[in-house]
Design a protein around this motif. Structure first.
Motif, PDB file in Angstrom:
ATOM      1  N   ARG A 100      -2.736  17.883  40.356  1.00  0.00           N
ATOM      2  CA  ARG A 100      -3.192  19.102  39.684  1.00  0.00           C
ATOM      3  C   ARG A 100      -4.622  18.985  39.168  1.00  0.00           C
ATOM      4  O   ARG A 100      -5.357  19.976  39.135  1.00  0.00           O
ATOM      5  N   GLU A 133       1.883  14.227  39.621  1.00  0.00           N
ATOM      6  CA  GLU A 133       1.547  15.629  39.339  1.00  0.00           C
ATOM      7  C   GLU A 133       0.167  15.732  38.682  1.00  0.00           C
ATOM      8  O   GLU A 133      -0.628  16.617  39.024  1.00  0.00           O
ATOM      9  N   GLU A 167      -3.328  29.036  26.843  1.00  0.00           N
ATOM     10  CA  GLU A 167      -2.782  27.720  27.150  1.00  0.00           C
ATOM     11  C   GLU A 167      -3.862  26.646  27.002  1.00  0.00           C
ATOM     12  O   GLU A 167      -5.053  26.938  26.928  1.00  0.00           O
ATOM     13  N   LEU A 202      -2.145  23.822  33.307  1.00  0.00           N
ATOM     14  CA  LEU A 202      -0.881  23.221  33.720  1.00  0.00           C
ATOM     15  C   LEU A 202       0.273  24.074  33.219  1.00  0.00           C
ATOM     16  O   LEU A 202       0.173  24.733  32.186  1.00  0.00           O
ATOM     17  N   ARG A 203       1.353  24.025  33.940  1.00  0.00           N
ATOM     18  CA  ARG A 203       2.518  24.843  33.603  1.00  0.00           C
ATOM     19  C   ARG A 203       3.011  24.531  32.197  1.00  0.00           C
ATOM     20  O   ARG A 203       3.234  23.367  31.857  1.00  0.00           O
ATOM     21  N   PRO A 204       3.165  25.551  31.330  1.00  0.00           N
ATOM     22  CA  PRO A 204       3.645  25.303  29.956  1.00  0.00           C
ATOM     23  C   PRO A 204       4.982  24.580  29.962  1.00  0.00           C
ATOM     24  O   PRO A 204       5.898  24.932  30.707  1.00  0.00           O
ATOM     25  N   GLY A 205       5.076  23.542  29.135  1.00  0.00           N
ATOM     26  CA  GLY A 205       6.313  22.781  29.040  1.00  0.00           C
ATOM     27  C   GLY A 205       6.504  21.750  30.121  1.00  0.00           C
ATOM     28  O   GLY A 205       7.524  21.048  30.147  1.00  0.00           O
ATOM     29  N   SER A 206       5.533  21.622  31.043  1.00  0.00           N
ATOM     30  CA  SER A 206       5.689  20.658  32.136  1.00  0.00           C
ATOM     31  C   SER A 206       5.510  19.236  31.619  1.00  0.00           C
ATOM     32  O   SER A 206       4.777  18.995  30.653  1.00  0.00           O
ATOM     33  N   PRO A 207       6.182  18.236  32.233  1.00  0.00           N
ATOM     34  CA  PRO A 207       6.022  16.846  31.805  1.00  0.00           C
ATOM     35  C   PRO A 207       4.583  16.361  31.879  1.00  0.00           C
ATOM     36  O   PRO A 207       4.141  15.568  31.042  1.00  0.00           O
ATOM     37  N   ALA A 208       3.817  16.843  32.871  1.00  0.00           N
ATOM     38  CA  ALA A 208       2.418  16.423  33.001  1.00  0.00           C
ATOM     39  C   ALA A 208       1.604  16.906  31.805  1.00  0.00           C
ATOM     40  O   ALA A 208       0.802  16.152  31.228  1.00  0.00           O
ATOM     41  N   LEU A 209       1.797  18.155  31.408  1.00  0.00           N
ATOM     42  CA  LEU A 209       1.094  18.689  30.250  1.00  0.00           C
ATOM     43  C   LEU A 209       1.504  17.944  28.983  1.00  0.00           C
ATOM     44  O   LEU A 209       0.662  17.596  28.146  1.00  0.00           O
ATOM     45  N   VAL A 265       5.441  12.188  37.216  1.00  0.00           N
ATOM     46  CA  VAL A 265       4.516  12.858  36.303  1.00  0.00           C
ATOM     47  C   VAL A 265       3.073  12.459  36.626  1.00  0.00           C
ATOM     48  O   VAL A 265       2.163  13.301  36.666  1.00  0.00           O
TER      49      VAL A 265
END
Length: 611
Positions: free
Chosen positions: A378, A374, A504, A518-525, A371
């Motif tokens: 990103r 990422e 977002e 960041l991608r919705p639902g991603s661990p980084a977000l 994470v």
């Protein structure tokens, strides 16, 4: 390497402080023989521990303090570590808070309290419990069997009738005379026996009362005792017996792999395993020195100290440690390495738990590292964000502005590192100026103590990010710390201007026009949102405290005869605003220099404000 004359070091018990070129204490250690201990650092072979080699390259001065005994050296070392917080000593980053149950039998009608500190005040302490949910489960069980009061007596007595807990049978309402002092004392004795693990004593007592009530044809009372007996028997069935010998023990287990050590403590109370706690220590200490330092750090806190410690190995200074622990506990503490039987099995169980905890932490570490990588990629950061800090400002209509700092270290919340800032230089609702003040104070201190974040997350957009850049530029930290702003989702109209759509989360970066998504639902977000939410929650917590204090102070100001001087007298006497609010009329009348009429005014005003 420092040029050091060992002949000048005393051959005695004592403590040594290793300092850097700016005088900062880097490491604090103790020794039975100071000269021999320090000779190990300066021998031709040198100390083979990686962190010690790294440390010695930075040491410019060593100060020694001689003590009369090994125990005095241990106590002094503990004091100096707490005072200086050297970066090369063990630091247990434990985000969980230890909670215990406190019961003071000297009170008129004793009640159970959930506390985080164990003090030598004559009260009984039971625990520790790993979490507030574990305490809630225990209290729920206790109140069903032994209906002690829930609230302060002064608060309950101001009410016209007993509280809801009395109506559902979980409070005996001593505040309204629904139980005699002797009857309440029997409940208290039952709670003490129950929490001390003497359930069989409680069962015998309740069965005797049930039979007596039945013989006297008091069938409702007999049924109540029967239900209590059933509840206790169910509780006993759910608990796991681990040793027939009983007693209170903390059992330590170790697992070492390379430079990482996992320490696990099993908490055994009256022969029952009640909880487990694991600690990861990334440090290449000798196991003997590691265990000694760990015991000092852990039991140097205000925690429950058991009668016996079961260890995988005995530290060299075990006698001094046992004496120190006994003084903290107020009774004898035995440290032992069991060789056979049930106690040996407990230590082996703790060692297996340490191995499993190490494996679990390793799997979690790999996931967290992914994470962090990422986020690094990103958000185009210059380094991996091992330490991330987020700042937030909170105020209500420009009043009582506060700032907060939440911290993630290696992706985990480091609550001991959180900080709150009361805004000093800004009047009104100026979030930019408030943020500027908070960041200046934080990074001025960070430059001095050498603790700076790898990455700053600001709750806001380009404007707030500009404030960060200004502070970093003024303090000469530009390029040393990465930063980004997180803007809350916008609510916008669709093309027809009717339905509403939510965008977002957007991340603004220095020198970049368009925000990063960041991608919705991603661990980084999720990790970054969690950091932002923690800073916001922490700011609101402090803000509510300030509002509560201000509201209560305004109540005192409106009471005739209570000016600034008497408010100080009240605070000095009771210690806190909470205790003033809970005080009875008799308590207030005993305050030195407070006329009886003023005491009555205060009691009446506070009673009305609590309705």
């Amino acid at each position: 390497m420092i040029d050091f004359d060992l002949k000048k070091i005393p051959a005695a018990h004592g403590v040594y402080l290793m300092k850097g070129d700016d005088g900062t204490v880097l490491y604090v250690g103790k020794a039975k023989h100071l000269r021999n201990r320090l000779r190990g650092y300066f021998s031709a072979a040198g100390d083979d521990r990686a962190h010690i080699r790294f440390l010695m390259d930075r040491v410019c001065d060593i100060e020694t303090i001689v003590t009369d005994t090994e125990k005095e050296a241990l106590i002094l070392e503990n004091t100096l570590i707490k005072q200086h917080r050297p970066r090369y000593n063990i630091n247990l980053r434990d985000d969980k808070t230890y909670v215990s149950l406190r019961l003071d039998p000297r009170e008129e009608f004793p009640a159970l309290q959930v506390v985080r500190k164990v003090r030598h005040d004559g009260a009984f302490y039971f625990g520790p419990f790993a979490s507030s949910s574990a305490v809630r489960d225990t209290l729920k069980e206790i109140y069903r069997i032994f209906p002690l009061r829930h609230y302060p007596l002064a608060t309950c007595r101001r009410r016209g009738r007993p509280c809801l807990f009395f109506q559902i049978g979980q409070c005996s309402a001593p505040c309204h005379g629904r139980i005699s002092g002797a009857g309440y004392r029997e409940l208290v004795d039952g709670v003490i026996a129950f929490l001390s693990g003497r359930e069989n004593d409680v069962l015998r007592m309740l069965r005797k009362k049930m039979l007596a009530a039945s013989d006297e044809l008091r069938f409702e009372a007999a049924a109540r005792f029967r239900d209590q007996i059933g509840s206790i028997e169910q509780t006993i069935e759910r608990q796991k017996m681990v040793t027939p010998a009983g007693g209170d023990q903390d059992v330590l287990g170790l697992h070492r792999e390379g430079g990482e050590v996992e320490v696990v403590i099993l908490f055994v109370r009256q022969g029952k395993l009640i909880d487990r706690r694991g600690f990861a220590i990334d440090w290449k200490l000798d196991e003997d020195e590691l265990l000694s330092a760990f015991l000092q750090e852990f039991y140097g806190r205000e925690v429950v100290i058991p009668e016996q410690l079961l260890l995988p190995l005995l530290p060299e200074n075990a006698a001094a440690l046992a004496e120190w622990l006994g003084e903290r506990k107020g009774g004898r503490v035995e440290m032992t390495v069991p060789r056979r039987g049930v106690k040996r099995e407990l230590v082996e169980l703790a060692n297996r738990n340490a191995l499993e905890s190490f494996r679990e932490r390793g799997s979690r570490r790999e996931a967290i590292d992914g994470v962090l990588e990422e986020i690094h990629r990103r958000l185009h950061l210059s380094r991996l964000p091992k330490r991330m800090e987020c700042f937030d400002i909170s105020n209500v209509q420009g009043r009582q502005s506060v700032g907060s700092m939440a911290v993630l270290i290696d992706g985990e919340a480091a609550r001991a590192e959180y900080r709150q800032f009361k805004i000093r230089t800004v009047a009104g609702a100026d979030d930019y100026a408030s943020l500027y003040e908070v960041l200046r104070r934080r990074f001025n201190r960070g430059r001095d103590d050498g603790v700076l974040p790898d990455f700053i997350l600001i709750d806001g957009g380009r404007g707030q990010l500009g404030v960060v850049d200004r502070v970093l530029d003024e303090l000469g930290l530009m390029g040393r710390i990465d930063r980004a702003g997180i803007a809350k989702s916008r609510v916008v109209s669709n093309v027809r201007g009717r339905a509403l759509e939510r965008s977002e989360e957007r991340f603004f970066l220095p020198g970049r026009k368009n925000p990063v998504l960041l991608r919705p639902g991603s661990p980084a977000l999720f990790m970054l949102e969690r950091l932002r939410d923690e800073a916001h929650r922490f700011a609101l917590t402090q803000h509510r405290k300030l509002r509560g204090k201000a509201a209560f102070s305004s109540i005192l100001e409106d009471i005739p005869g209570v000016g600034p001087a008497r408010r100080k007298v009240l605070l000095r006497h009771f210690g806190s605003l909470k205790r003033i609010r809970e005080a009875t009329l008799e308590d207030l009348s005993r305050v030195s220099g407070l006329p009886e009429a003023v005491a009555r005014n205060i009691f009446s005003a506070l009673a009305q404000s609590g309705d």
